[in-house]
Design a protein around this motif. Structure first.
Motif, PDB file in Angstrom:
ATOM      1  N   LEU A 155      38.750  39.088  26.844  1.00 37.80           N
ATOM      2  CA  LEU A 155      40.043  38.932  27.524  1.00 37.80           C
ATOM      3  C   LEU A 155      41.187  38.894  26.527  1.00 37.80           C
ATOM      4  O   LEU A 155      42.247  39.490  26.746  1.00 37.80           O
ATOM      5  CB  LEU A 155      40.038  37.665  28.373  1.00 37.80           C
ATOM      6  CG  LEU A 155      39.376  37.724  29.750  1.00 37.80           C
ATOM      7  CD1 LEU A 155      39.499  36.392  30.454  1.00 37.80           C
ATOM      8  CD2 LEU A 155      39.972  38.840  30.605  1.00 37.80           C
ATOM      9  N   PRO A 157      45.611  41.040  30.447  1.00 39.99           N
ATOM     10  CA  PRO A 157      44.712  41.761  31.343  1.00 39.99           C
ATOM     11  C   PRO A 157      45.204  41.772  32.786  1.00 39.99           C
ATOM     12  O   PRO A 157      45.804  40.811  33.263  1.00 39.99           O
ATOM     13  CB  PRO A 157      43.395  40.992  31.223  1.00 39.99           C
ATOM     14  CG  PRO A 157      43.791  39.621  30.775  1.00 39.99           C
ATOM     15  CD  PRO A 157      44.988  39.819  29.898  1.00 39.99           C
ATOM     16  N   ASN A 185      35.530  41.353  33.894  1.00 32.77           N
ATOM     17  CA  ASN A 185      35.063  40.516  32.797  1.00 32.77           C
ATOM     18  C   ASN A 185      34.126  39.401  33.253  1.00 32.77           C
ATOM     19  O   ASN A 185      33.490  38.754  32.426  1.00 32.77           O
ATOM     20  CB  ASN A 185      36.257  39.896  32.050  1.00 32.77           C
ATOM     21  CG  ASN A 185      35.850  39.278  30.723  1.00 32.77           C
ATOM     22  OD1 ASN A 185      35.192  39.917  29.918  1.00 32.77           O
ATOM     23  ND2 ASN A 185      36.242  38.029  30.511  1.00 32.77           N
ATOM     24  N   ARG A 231      40.360  41.379  34.673  1.00 37.84           N
ATOM     25  CA  ARG A 231      39.821  40.012  34.666  1.00 37.84           C
ATOM     26  C   ARG A 231      38.592  39.917  35.558  1.00 37.84           C
ATOM     27  O   ARG A 231      37.631  39.210  35.230  1.00 37.84           O
ATOM     28  CB  ARG A 231      40.902  39.025  35.122  1.00 37.84           C
ATOM     29  CG  ARG A 231      42.048  38.867  34.131  1.00 37.84           C
ATOM     30  CD  ARG A 231      43.195  38.095  34.750  1.00 37.84           C
ATOM     31  NE  ARG A 231      42.816  36.728  35.072  1.00 37.84           N
ATOM     32  CZ  ARG A 231      43.472  35.960  35.945  1.00 37.84           C
ATOM     33  NH1 ARG A 231      44.532  36.444  36.586  1.00 37.84           N
ATOM     34  NH2 ARG A 231      43.070  34.735  36.180  1.00 37.84           N
TER      35      ARG A 231
END
Length: 422
Positions: free
Chosen positions: A370, A376, A384, A381
């Motif tokens: 991140l 981001p 991730n 996000r």
């Protein structure tokens, strides 16, 4: 297991009647000269929650316990999805290899696992309405257990199978502290027929994500469907009132955390009947350096021994593995707790230490990724936080064969086809 008539008589008190406590009782019941009693605080023995995953590792230990054939209900989870909860984009599809010689991984009701285990617990072993209030180390006489109803018992060995809020652990490890992680979980079961037309993907086990929340959907067999929804809030400002564990909560409160999701997901949440939601505040604690205490008269199994807040989705499997290994260690050392409990530590401590290390490593990787993105986006996000089997070979957990443990009399124990401590 070799029956040895020279083994000493051992009185074992198991605190907690969940999967770990029941599995421990089943495993110990196969050992000569061991008397087992389970003390459960509830007035009625029932599981709190919704669904539970039974993968290869859990099937392995259920086979060893002689329970596997009793558990017949569940939804096969050959395919697992990770989805963007706002856009509906498929982020990851994991298809497990199918081996016809092995049992299918399933998602089933927690009550089904409990019923299967209960069917193998001898009558008279379980004592209900026994809330433990105090433990006293009586030296060579054992451990004195005092319960809220005024009753007192003494045991040679106390097994703390009383979960993440363990009274046994908090007594024998008084400095141990669990803390609210910031995650609140809301769970519910409802008829599959009520939601199956909303989205065909709802019939596939999977997670639907936003950056700080996710909704988990899965059929669990017998016409039922599970929702396990999670939201994260800063524990620094929300920990004071987060003590809930399986308490009812209003529908509107749950739905308010998932307003960013696709209409079909919001509609599925809305179809939970009033009173159908249960709230759980997730807690976690640090790694223990030992799972045994009080001169090998106290031992922890399951969530009491590794407060990881369900991080790997196989907590019941770990707890049942603990119970089986404890029993084998006692059998190997003829019920000598002074030797058996250190052996239990030798086998299980490195396993849980590896879990803590893995979680720390994964958290660092996600944070670094991140940070590398700078600022981001919502979708970045979400990508991730895809939930997989850990991003690398995790067979040491999900395909663990707890029956294949070799012990050579040293301070080391490792997986091997040779089952030397059986």
């Amino acid at each position: 297991m070799t029956v040895n008539s020279s083994s000493r008589h051992l009185r074992v008190a198991i605190i907690g009647g969940g999967p770990g406590g029941l599995a421990t009782a089943i495993a110990l019941s196969k050992i000569p000269n061991v008397s087992v009693n389970i003390y459960e605080q509830a007035t009625v023995l029932r599981e709190v929650g919704a669904g539970i995953s039974i993968g290869s590792n859990s099937w392995n230990v259920l086979e060893l316990l002689g329970v596997a054939d009793t558990l017949t209900s569940g939804h096969p989870t050959w395919v697992i999805l990770n989805m963007n909860g706002r856009s509906g984009e498929e982020l990851d599809r994991r298809e497990k290899p199918r081996n016809l010689e092995q049992r299918a991984p399933v998602r089933t009701q927690r009550t089904k696992l409990q019923s299967a285990l209960l069917a193998h617990v001898k009558p008279g072993v379980i004592h209900l309405s026994k809330r433990l209030t105090r433990m006293v180390d009586k030296g060579k006489e054992g451990v004195e257990l005092r319960f809220e109803d005024g009753s007192v018992v003494t045991a040679d060995l106390v097994v703390g199978a009383d979960g993440i809020r363990s009274v046994v652990r908090d007594t024998a490890w008084p400095n141990y502290e669990i803390k609210f992680t910031g995650t609140t979980i809301w769970r519910a079961l409802l008829p599959w027929d009520n939601v199956k037309h909303l989205d065909p993907r709802f019939g596939i086990t999977g997670w639907w994500h936003t950056p700080t929340t996710h909704v988990y959907f899965s059929p669990v067999g017998e016409g039922l469907w599970e929702i396990a929804s999670r939201a994260w809030q800063d524990p620094a400002t929300h920990s004071a009132n987060k003590k809930s564990w399986g308490v009812p909560v209003d529908n509107a409160h749950v739905e308010s955390h998932f307003t960013e999701y696709l209409p079909a997901i919001r509609e599925a949440l809305a179809r939970v009947p009033p009173g159908g939601w249960r709230e759980f505040a997730a807690f976690a604690g640090p790694e223990l350096s030992q799972l045994t205490a009080w001169d090998n008269k106290v031992v922890l199994v399951g969530d009491s021994s590794h407060a990881l807040s369900g991080a790997f989705g196989s907590g019941a499997g770990f707890a049942m593995e603990d119970g089986w290994i404890l029993a084998q260690a006692l059998a190997y050392w003829k019920n000598d707790t002074g030797k058996a409990l250190p052996l239990f530590d030798t086998i299980r401590l490195p396993y849980y230490s590896r879990m803590y290390a893995h979680l720390s490593s994964e958290a660092d990787k996600r944070a670094a990724k991140l940070k590398g993105l700078g600022n981001p986006t919502f979708d970045e996000r979400v990508r991730n936080k895809i939930i997989t089997d850990g991003g690398k070979d995790m067979s040491w957990i999900y395909k663990n064969d707890i029956g294949a443990i070799q012990y050579n009399g040293s301070k080391e124990a490792h997986s091997s086809p040779v089952r030397c401590i059986r």
